[in-house]
Design a protein around this motif. Sequence first.
Motif, PDB file in Angstrom:
ATOM      1  N   VAL A 223      56.428 -30.868 -92.552  1.00 44.17           N
ATOM      2  CA  VAL A 223      55.405 -29.953 -93.056  1.00 44.17           C
ATOM      3  C   VAL A 223      54.192 -29.948 -92.136  1.00 44.17           C
ATOM      4  O   VAL A 223      53.625 -28.889 -91.822  1.00 44.17           O
TER       5      VAL A 223
ATOM      6  N   ASN B 146      54.788 -27.969 -89.189  1.00 45.58           N
ATOM      7  CA  ASN B 146      55.102 -26.577 -89.525  1.00 45.58           C
ATOM      8  C   ASN B 146      56.530 -26.208 -89.116  1.00 45.58           C
ATOM      9  O   ASN B 146      56.792 -25.142 -88.553  1.00 45.58           O
TER      10      ASN B 146
ATOM     11  N   ASP C 115      60.262 -25.354 -90.335  1.00 47.65           N
ATOM     12  CA  ASP C 115      60.999 -24.867 -91.503  1.00 47.65           C
ATOM     13  C   ASP C 115      62.160 -25.818 -91.809  1.00 47.65           C
ATOM     14  O   ASP C 115      62.927 -26.196 -90.911  1.00 47.65           O
ATOM     15  N   ARG C 116      62.274 -26.158 -93.071  1.00 43.88           N
ATOM     16  CA  ARG C 116      63.345 -27.068 -93.471  1.00 43.88           C
ATOM     17  C   ARG C 116      64.678 -26.335 -93.537  1.00 43.88           C
ATOM     18  O   ARG C 116      64.753 -25.198 -93.988  1.00 43.88           O
ATOM     19  N   GLY C 117      65.708 -27.024 -93.058  1.00 40.66           N
ATOM     20  CA  GLY C 117      67.038 -26.446 -93.031  1.00 40.66           C
ATOM     21  C   GLY C 117      68.039 -27.437 -92.477  1.00 40.66           C
ATOM     22  O   GLY C 117      67.891 -28.657 -92.633  1.00 40.66           O
TER      23      GLY C 117
ATOM     24  N   THR D 269      66.549 -30.104 -89.886  1.00 41.66           N
ATOM     25  CA  THR D 269      65.680 -31.129 -90.466  1.00 41.66           C
ATOM     26  C   THR D 269      66.504 -32.174 -91.215  1.00 41.66           C
ATOM     27  O   THR D 269      66.194 -33.371 -91.158  1.00 41.66           O
TER      28      THR D 269
ATOM     29  N   GLY E 127      66.735 -27.067 -96.943  1.00 40.14           N
ATOM     30  CA  GLY E 127      66.103 -25.765 -97.101  1.00 40.14           C
ATOM     31  C   GLY E 127      67.144 -24.709 -97.400  1.00 40.14           C
ATOM     32  O   GLY E 127      68.326 -25.032 -97.613  1.00 40.14           O
TER      33      GLY E 127
END
Length: 270
Positions: free
Chosen positions: A121, A124, A126-128, A131, A209
């Motif tokens: 976070v 910055n 993006d979680r997916g 990650t 994500g």
Amino acid sequence: MKTSRLDPVVLTIGFAFLYIPILLLVIFSFNASKLVTVWGGFSTHWYVQMWQNQGLMDAAWITIRVALLSATIATVLGTLAALALTRFTRFPGRMLFSGMIYAPIVMPEVITGLSMLLLFVSMNIDRGFWTVMIAHTTFTMCYAAIVVQSRLVTFDRSLEEAALDLGCPPVKTFFKITLPLILPAVIAGWMLAFTLSLDDLVIANFNTGPGATTLPIKIYSQVRLGVTPEINAACTILIAFVTVGVVIASLMTKRAEVQRQRDERAAMAQ
């Protein structure tokens, strides 16, 4: 050392407490009835239904990809870390480095997952899929490092020294002498990392994500709405994967120990 008659009883109760629920889950995965607690006869119908469940299959494919990538990267990094800890006994920050390598073993998974989430976070990101893969690599690397380090501690370095004296470069010595001898431990570390990534729920749940739902997360989300025979079938296959991974890792570790003993006997004979 004398053993009490109560010891086998306590051991039996302990194993029964651990494995009877798993055995019941496997048995009811072959249940023909839609009710998971009522036996309706033997059937493999729910395994067929599971393979036709596109959501479960997508989650399983993501889980396998994450496990393969994270286990491979974790094994490479863990092997390098094990080499640094065994070959360089004194260097600035060694204690801190060692503590950072082994911290995920004693740290609760909730803390590890939350810390990785805060990192992504703050950056910055993006979680997916990636990650989850990075998070799994972080917490499985320490296990691979421990397995490889246990082999390197008893490694006969005279073989490397002989190769270096004969003019073999250090990098070539590692790939020609060191790596083949520690390969069983490296494979065992990879299998252990693969197994841990395969059945992880907590860390993946923090760092997943959209489009990156792993099989344990998928199973957990469906169980909250009620256990279905398809879930029993999926859990049985997951148990089989984990069991095979643990058995292979154990066999590789045992083989490495036997090889070490043979090397010691050969060195003493010379």
